[in-house]
Design an enzyme around this catalytic site. Structure first.
Site, PDB file in Angstrom:
ATOM      1  N   ASN A 103      34.077   1.518  77.471  1.00  0.00           N
ATOM      2  CA  ASN A 103      35.221   1.662  76.442  1.00  0.00           C
ATOM      3  C   ASN A 103      35.961   2.812  76.628  1.00  0.00           C
ATOM      4  OD1 ASN A 103      32.629   3.125  75.805  1.00  0.00           O
ATOM      5  ND2 ASN A 103      33.232   2.551  73.535  1.00  0.00           N
ATOM      6  N   THR A 140      22.859  -1.101  72.481  1.00  0.00           N
ATOM      7  CA  THR A 140      21.358  -0.505  71.852  1.00  0.00           C
ATOM      8  C   THR A 140      20.315  -1.544  72.567  1.00  0.00           C
ATOM      9  OG1 THR A 140      22.329  -0.061  69.676  1.00  0.00           O
ATOM     10  CG2 THR A 140      20.068  -0.807  69.995  1.00  0.00           C
ATOM     11  N   ALA A 141      20.607  -2.679  73.147  1.00  0.00           N
ATOM     12  CA  ALA A 141      19.501  -3.279  73.742  1.00  0.00           C
ATOM     13  C   ALA A 141      19.168  -2.448  75.216  1.00  0.00           C
ATOM     14  CB  ALA A 141      19.877  -4.752  74.198  1.00  0.00           C
ATOM     15  N   THR A 142      20.247  -2.232  76.023  1.00  0.00           N
ATOM     16  CA  THR A 142      20.098  -1.590  76.889  1.00  0.00           C
ATOM     17  C   THR A 142      19.370  -0.042  76.647  1.00  0.00           C
ATOM     18  OG1 THR A 142      22.257  -2.294  77.744  1.00  0.00           O
ATOM     19  CG2 THR A 142      21.112  -0.742  79.363  1.00  0.00           C
ATOM     20  N   GLU A 148      23.027   7.514  73.415  1.00  0.00           N
ATOM     21  CA  GLU A 148      24.036   7.160  72.448  1.00  0.00           C
ATOM     22  C   GLU A 148      24.565   5.512  72.439  1.00  0.00           C
ATOM     23  OE1 GLU A 148      26.883   6.449  70.150  1.00  0.00           O
ATOM     24  OE2 GLU A 148      28.331   7.251  71.754  1.00  0.00           O
ATOM     25  N   CYS A 206      32.591   3.000  69.672  1.00  0.00           N
ATOM     26  CA  CYS A 206      31.425   2.978  68.934  1.00  0.00           C
ATOM     27  C   CYS A 206      31.328   3.332  67.383  1.00  0.00           C
ATOM     28  CB  CYS A 206      30.241   3.429  69.580  1.00  0.00           C
ATOM     29  SG  CYS A 206      30.905   5.269  70.004  1.00  0.00           S
ATOM     30  N   GLU A 217      24.355  15.073  71.384  1.00  0.00           N
ATOM     31  CA  GLU A 217      25.280  15.804  72.759  1.00  0.00           C
ATOM     32  C   GLU A 217      26.418  16.514  72.000  1.00  0.00           C
ATOM     33  OE1 GLU A 217      26.249  12.686  75.324  1.00  0.00           O
ATOM     34  OE2 GLU A 217      24.135  12.553  75.952  1.00  0.00           O
TER      35      GLU A 217
HETATM   36  O1  TXE Z   1      26.668  -2.424  77.654  1.00  0.00           O
HETATM   37  P1  TXE Z   1      25.585  -2.013  78.685  1.00  0.00           P
HETATM   38  P2  TXE Z   1      27.700  -3.845  77.891  1.00  0.00           P
HETATM   39  C1  TXE Z   1      27.864  -2.263  72.839  1.00  0.00           C
HETATM   40  C2  TXE Z   1      28.894  -3.335  72.490  1.00  0.00           C
HETATM   41  C3  TXE Z   1      28.771  -4.145  73.510  1.00  0.00           C
HETATM   42  C4  TXE Z   1      27.235  -4.324  73.973  1.00  0.00           C
HETATM   43  C5  TXE Z   1      27.058  -4.539  75.507  1.00  0.00           C
HETATM   44  O2  TXE Z   1      28.211  -3.966  71.431  1.00  0.00           O
HETATM   45  O3  TXE Z   1      29.268  -5.690  73.500  1.00  0.00           O
HETATM   46  O4  TXE Z   1      26.976  -2.743  73.828  1.00  0.00           O
HETATM   47  O5  TXE Z   1      27.915  -3.952  76.431  1.00  0.00           O
HETATM   48  C6  TXE Z   1      24.549   0.274  82.237  1.00  0.00           C
HETATM   49  N1  TXE Z   1      19.489   0.470  83.564  1.00  0.00           N
HETATM   50  N2  TXE Z   1      28.552  -0.993  73.478  1.00  0.00           N
HETATM   51  O6  TXE Z   1      26.718  -4.953  78.363  1.00  0.00           O
HETATM   52  O7  TXE Z   1      24.853  -3.025  79.248  1.00  0.00           O
HETATM   53  C7  TXE Z   1      25.845  -0.331  82.524  1.00  0.00           C
HETATM   54  O8  TXE Z   1      26.004  -0.699  83.874  1.00  0.00           O
HETATM   55  C8  TXE Z   1      20.336   1.427  83.870  1.00  0.00           C
HETATM   56  C9  TXE Z   1      28.472   0.192  72.877  1.00  0.00           C
HETATM   57  O9  TXE Z   1      28.825  -3.395  78.578  1.00  0.00           O
HETATM   58  O10 TXE Z   1      24.604  -1.127  77.689  1.00  0.00           O
HETATM   59  C10 TXE Z   1      26.658   0.479  82.215  1.00  0.00           C
HETATM   60  O11 TXE Z   1      26.974   1.429  83.195  1.00  0.00           O
HETATM   61  N3  TXE Z   1      21.808   1.261  83.269  1.00  0.00           N
HETATM   62  C11 TXE Z   1      28.877   1.149  73.633  1.00  0.00           C
HETATM   63  C12 TXE Z   1      26.084   1.057  80.853  1.00  0.00           C
HETATM   64  O12 TXE Z   1      24.760   0.832  81.091  1.00  0.00           O
HETATM   65  C13 TXE Z   1      22.150   0.025  82.869  1.00  0.00           C
HETATM   66  C14 TXE Z   1      29.771   1.028  74.827  1.00  0.00           C
HETATM   67  C15 TXE Z   1      26.501   0.547  79.337  1.00  0.00           C
HETATM   68  O13 TXE Z   1      26.425  -1.057  79.765  1.00  0.00           O
HETATM   69  C16 TXE Z   1      20.984  -1.146  82.730  1.00  0.00           C
HETATM   70  C17 TXE Z   1      29.672   0.105  75.445  1.00  0.00           C
HETATM   71  C18 TXE Z   1      19.745  -0.836  83.337  1.00  0.00           C
HETATM   72  N4  TXE Z   1      18.805  -1.625  83.001  1.00  0.00           N
HETATM   73  C19 TXE Z   1      28.840  -1.297  74.621  1.00  0.00           C
HETATM   74  N5  TXE Z   1      21.776  -2.076  82.132  1.00  0.00           N
HETATM   75  C20 TXE Z   1      28.988   2.506  72.819  1.00  0.00           C
HETATM   76  N6  TXE Z   1      27.880   3.002  72.318  1.00  0.00           N
HETATM   77  O14 TXE Z   1      29.958   3.100  73.076  1.00  0.00           O
HETATM   78  C21 TXE Z   1      23.048  -1.679  81.882  1.00  0.00           C
HETATM   79  N7  TXE Z   1      23.268  -0.500  82.185  1.00  0.00           N
END
Ligand code: TXE
Length: 479
Positions: free
Chosen positions: A150, A228-230, A248, A282, A460
């Site tokens: 983002n 959050t799931a990640t 975060e 976020c 942070e």
């Molecule tokens: O995020 P991911 P996604 C929220 C928002 C969005 C949802 C999913 O609701 O719709 O999360 O977004 C890396 N081990 N936010 O799927 O997957 C991935 O490659 C290590 C909120 O795009 O969490 C990327 O570099 N790394 C948020 C990073 O994690 C892993 C901003 C984020 O991707 C991984 C973005 C793994 N197993 C989405 N799986 C905010 N808080 O600002 C993924 N990644």
């Protein structure tokens, strides 16, 4: 254009020679490819970081600071190029990338270049025991930084700058959805004289490249921003290895509007806090609660202003809302609009995809305002992360406080009121890491940044980041 991994100061193809398509959100075209990096690439990055560590961690603070300042200047000097790349990769309006994303990436390096020269540790005299304790704050070693799509360069540098300022060497991965500016940063670091191996950037999918970073036994700390799931998955993976974690994660932030606020200021800022960056921040105030006495007026005025926002190609200067970051993300946001209707939400404006002439395959969506019948509906509880906000009235301070806290997230909150006592009562009771009163997203980089509950662990920003990226060691000397 093909992107490469930046390892040990050089640019490399992925060892498997496998690539991932990079899409332009503004028109849906594939405009380049990025490495689908494997465990082997992450290992190479780790080896480079490990070899750079002994020398970098012993480099004087003055010298580290000087190099970080040069990186900051390099980002500034490349403002136009980086802003264009960010806008093309992410779909955000170029005006936003130029005014916010890239200047902030530069500020991140400037801020931590200065902060490290002021960072101090404690000493404790053990009175009556003839002993003195002092705390060493030592660099950790090789650390991992993983960032989302983002605010690509903004958040990538928010992690890397304090990590290297504190003397660590880094294996970093930007989001595979928006890798371009992280790639360009490599060249800037070389020009600034950052020693080889201090920063290594590997591109690829979260589930393979990211996974290799988080499960690497010798990458000792992980700073992650994302879903959050990640975050939960990273915590599960890293916990048995006792890694230091800063997470975060998502938010579902309340924007609470009392009748005694400065109305015009509130209205203008609420449009921003709802839809800046297509609502993909976020910290966006995605749940708007309005005191009943001004609810109808607010509803009319807000919807009128939202309808004036121009959805358009990100490169146009008069575009307020660009494209959403990806097709799957657009589909996710559209699904929530469907869910809102099923839950008897009333779409006050927006709700539809937008066709921008000449860019028919781009991922555009109208800014959407949904009046919800209850705060418990899914669109009011789950993170949508797009140009969609909910609104509903409230009667009392207690009611709104309960609703504000009745979500799993706790990242930020915004309050609009001129009543000082209420400000104090509310900000002390709201479950959030950050409370803005009569403003939104005003950032002082010295302040602690992060969330509670499902919005993450750790803080942070400022010395908090330097504390995270160092290992405290107590030394006790008896004399
Ligand atoms: O995020 P991911 P996604 C929220 C928002 C969005 C949802 C999913 O609701 O719709 O999360 O977004 C890396 N081990 N936010 O799927 O997957 C991935 O490659 C290590 C909120 O795009 O969490 C990327 O570099 N790394 C948020 C990073 O994690 C892993 C901003 C984020 O991707 C991984 C973005 C793994 N197993 C989405 N799986 C905010 N808080 O600002 C993924 N990644």
């Amino acid at each position: 254009m093909n992107i490469k991994n930046y390892i040990n100061g050089n640019f490399h193809n992925p060892s498997s020679n496998e690539w991932i398509d990079n899409f332009c959100p503004a028109n849906g075209d594939i405009y380049g490819q990025i490495p689908n990096s494997s465990k082997a690439d992450v290992e190479n990055a780790y080896i480079a970081a490990k070899s750079a560590f002994p020398s970098w961690s012993r480099t004087t603070l003055e010298e580290r600071s000087r190099i970080l300042l040069k990186i900051s200047e390099g980002i500034e000097a490349n403002l136009d190029k980086l802003a264009k790349a960010e806008s093309q990769d992410n779909g955000k309006p170029i005006s936003l990338a130029k005014a916010i994303d890239i200047p902030r990436a530069s500020s991140n390096f400037r801020f931590f270049a200065n902060a490290i020269t002021q960072f101090a540790s404690e000493s404790h005299e053990s009175v009556g025991m003839n002993a003195i304790n002092y705390t060493l704050r030592q660099s950790i070693g090789v650390v991992g930084c993983i960032s989302p799509w983002n605010l690509p360069l903004y958040l990538f540098t928010w992690k890397i700058a304090p990590a290297i300022a504190a003397g660590n060497c880094v294996v970093a991965k930007p989001s595979e959805v928006t890798p371009m500016t992280a790639y360009l940063l490599g060249e800037i670091c070389n020009e600034a004289g950052l020693p080889k191996g201090v920063l290594n950037i590997v591109h690829g999918l979260g589930t393979s490249t990211g996974q290799a970073i988080i499960e690497h036994p010798d990458i000792k700390a992980i700073s992650f921003t994302g879903g959050t799931a990640t975050g939960a998955h990273i915590a599960r993976t890293a916990a048995p290895m006792f890694k230091k974690l800063s997470l975060e994660l998502g938010g579902k932030n309340p924007n609470i509007i009392f009748a005694d606020c400065d109305y015009d200021d509130m209205l203008k800022t609420t449009v921003k806090s709802s839809f800046a960056n297509q609502g993909q921040i976020c910290l966006c105030g995605s749940r708007i609660f309005v005191e009943a006495s001004i609810y109808e007026k607010f509803k009319t005025d807000f919807v009128k202003k939202v309808k004036q926002l121009k959805v358009g190609h990100p490169s146009k200067n008069d575009t307020n809302i660009g494209a959403l970051v990806s097709k799957p993300h657009l589909e996710k946001v559209m699904d929530y609009i469907k869910i809102a209707k099923e839950e008897n939400g009333k779409i006050l404006c927006g709700g539809n995809q937008v066709t921008v002439t000449g860019f028919e395959n781009g991922y555009y969506l109208e800014p959407t305002v949904i009046e919800v019948p209850t705060d418990e509906c899914r669109v009011n509880q789950e993170e949508i992360f797009g140009p969609v906000v909910t609104i509903m009235p409230f009667k009392t301070e207690d009611d709104v406080l309960q609703m504000a806290n009745k979500v799993k997230y706790g990242l930020s909150a915004t309050l609009w009121t001129n009543d000082l006592k209420r400000t104090m009562r509310m900000s002390h009771q709201i479950q959030a890491g950050i409370v803005w009163v009569n403003t939104w997203l005003m950032r002082d980089l010295r302040t602690p940044f992060g969330g509670m509950k499902a919005s993450g662990v750790g803080r942070e920003g400022g010395f908090e980041a330097l504390r995270f990226f160092t290992e405290p060691k107590n030394v006790c000397i008896k004399y």
